[in-house]
Write an enzyme that holds these catalytic residues in place. Structure first.
Site, PDB file in Angstrom:
ATOM      1  N   GLU A  58       0.806  -1.224   0.000  1.00 20.16           N
ATOM      2  CA  GLU A  58       0.000   0.000   0.000  1.00 20.16           C
ATOM      3  C   GLU A  58       0.840   1.276   0.000  1.00 20.16           C
ATOM      4  O   GLU A  58       0.465   2.279  -0.627  1.00 20.16           O
ATOM      5  CB  GLU A  58      -0.942   0.003   1.213  1.00 20.16           C
ATOM      6  N   PHE A  83      -5.450  -0.291   5.882  1.00 15.72           N
ATOM      7  CA  PHE A  83      -4.206  -0.226   5.133  1.00 15.72           C
ATOM      8  C   PHE A  83      -4.054   1.100   4.376  1.00 15.72           C
ATOM      9  O   PHE A  83      -2.962   1.662   4.316  1.00 15.72           O
ATOM     10  CB  PHE A  83      -4.120  -1.396   4.157  1.00 15.72           C
ATOM     11  N   HIS A 109     -14.115  -1.501   3.823  1.00 22.23           N
ATOM     12  CA  HIS A 109     -14.017  -2.327   5.027  1.00 22.23           C
ATOM     13  C   HIS A 109     -13.652  -1.494   6.264  1.00 22.23           C
ATOM     14  O   HIS A 109     -12.821  -1.879   7.079  1.00 22.23           O
ATOM     15  CB  HIS A 109     -13.003  -3.461   4.836  1.00 22.23           C
ATOM     16  N   ARG A 167     -18.234  -2.784   4.396  1.00 19.80           N
ATOM     17  CA  ARG A 167     -18.383  -4.149   3.894  1.00 19.80           C
ATOM     18  C   ARG A 167     -19.822  -4.635   3.990  1.00 19.80           C
ATOM     19  O   ARG A 167     -20.301  -5.403   3.159  1.00 19.80           O
ATOM     20  CB  ARG A 167     -17.483  -5.085   4.716  1.00 19.80           C
TER      21      ARG A 167
END
Length: 313
Positions: A58, A83, A109, A167
């Site tokens: 990332e 991330f 998420h 999500r």
């Protein structure tokens, strides 16, 4: 009675990217080996030559996005919030934020509704991290309609944008025929005179449900949706506080540094008001079914209703 349509805002992100990608040739989508989960695979299917999998890297992806933006491209870098905002924070701050580059960050998420993935993946600090970066726009949409509109608005905005998606499939609460998204402008979802509920993300729908429960007790609650946490709509917050004299914020995020803190900043300076923050109270999340976690942490309609009742008492 027809069943309420539910869709995860990560799905909305992927669908919106695919639509925009066919319209604008300067859009490039980067992903960190999570295209199936972030739903950027939808874009890849439609525009494969402008999709790049950067692998589980990332920080490197943020640098690539920064470089592409200096070449006239509009990169959307995508990964889980933990991330995109967490692991790559330094690169987002120094390589994207500091030079104020035109990079869009699609963080999926987010929050405890990640569910069984547990505390390591349930990012409840990302809004705080991103709103601290000078010049960063921070968006947290409440449903599918708002999320798709937000992605389009992010593309049209010049400068770095952080978008937060979930999500869990959540109810569609907006009417697509009348909905209008405007960066930095809150939306009154329900009028009220006794207390103002200011919510963001999936908590907007739950707050509307809580307001119905409060109404049965004779409490008329105003509900405001703040989809853009930075820049925040100070006018709608101040006017609501003047009208009801009591403000409650609700977010699927830590009570430290997120929507509640942003609203408190506004009220402390411009309209001191009795206030309560509902969110994750300085703890990590845990593994479990998303709906059960939302209930345990008091972020569903029942939990919001109970906390507001106590607050008003």
């Amino acid at each position: 009675m027809s069943e309420i349509k539910k869709i995860a805002t990560r799905e909305s992100y992927g669908n919106a990217l695919a639509e925009l990608g066919k319209e604008h040739e300067d859009i490039i989508v980067l992903d960190a080996d999570l295209a199936g989960a972030t739903k950027t695979a939808t874009f890849k299917k439609e525009v494969p030559n402008r999709f790049f999998d950067c692998g589980i890297a990332e920080c490197n992806m943020a640098g690539i996005a920064a470089g592409l933006s200096t070449c006239g491209k509009v990169p959307f870098m995508s990964s889980f919030a933990m991330f995109a905002a967490g692991r790559a924070y330094e690169q987002v701050r120094n390589s994207i934020g500091y030079p104020h580059l035109n990079v869009k960050i699609g963080a999926t998420h987010a929050g405890i509704s990640v569910g069984e993935d547990g505390a390591t993946h349930q990012c409840i600090e990302d809004i705080a991290l991103m709103r601290e970066i000078p010049g960063m726009t921070v968006i947290n949409p409440a449903d599918d309609i708002e999320a798709r509109a937000a992605v389009r608005a992010a593309y049209e905005h010049e400068g770095p944008v952080y978008m937060r998606f979930g999500r869990l499939a959540i109810p569609v609460i907006n009417d697509e025929t009348t909905y209008k998204f405007e960066l930095g402008k809150g939306i009154e979802m329900k009028s009220g005179k006794d207390v103002t509920i200011i919510a963001t993300g999936l908590c907007v729908g739950e707050s509307l449900a809580a307001a119905k429960m409060l109404a049965q007790d004779g409490i008329d609650a105003q509900v405001i949706n703040i989809h853009t946490i930075k820049p925040i709509d100070e006018d709608i917050i101040v006017n609501a506080a003047k009208a009801t004299g009591k403000v409650v914020t609700v977010e699927e995020h830590s009570v430290i540094g997120g929507l509640g803190s942003a609203v408190a900043d506004v009220l402390c300076e411009k309209q001191p008001t009795k206030m309560m923050k509902i969110g994750v109270n300085d703890v990590f999340g845990e593994s479990g079914p998303a709906v059960e976690l939302i209930h345990k942490y008091g972020l569903d309609a029942e939990g919001i209703y109970g906390k507001i009742k106590d607050f008003l008492a």
